[in-house]
Design a protein around this motif. Structure first.
Motif: not given
Length: 105
Positions: A1-4, A9-11, A81-82
């Motif tokens: 999950m951390a790599s995604f 660039n998810i906070t 994001f999308f």
């Protein structure tokens, strides 16, 4: 999950869950909506050859998915994001001419 999270660039974890939910809903919805759209054009499974039905079904899923991805992203508050995801995906598929070239300055 951390790599995604890092790559996209998810906070927060909440944002990650919302994005995954949008992907899941969009995939299912595009498959479900494509069948009635084909039926509107008189292409019904069983009435036409599978060699005609399934390729048209798969080809129709693609544009329906694109529209639904932006729509559900907007409804779930993740339009930014999308929209960026959509532009990147379409550019990689060779449809970059739909978007203006961004200034490098």
């Amino acid at each position: 999950m951390a790599s995604f999270k890092e790559r996209w660039n998810i906070t927060s974890n909440t944002q990650m869950v919302v994005i995954l939910v949008v992907f899941a809903i969009t995939g299912s919805s595009s498959a479900l909506l494509s069948k009635p759209i084909l039926a509107v054009f008189g292409i019904i499974k069983g009435d036409v050859s599978n060699w005609i039905y399934y390729p048209l079904y798969i080809l129709l899923i693609f544009p329906v998915y694109q529209v639904l991805l932006i729509s559900f992203g907007f409804l779930f508050g993740q339009f930014k994001f999308f929209w960026a995801f959509e532009k990147k995906m379409l550019k990689s598929l060779g449809f970059g001419f739909f978007f203006k070239k961004e200034n490098l300055e």
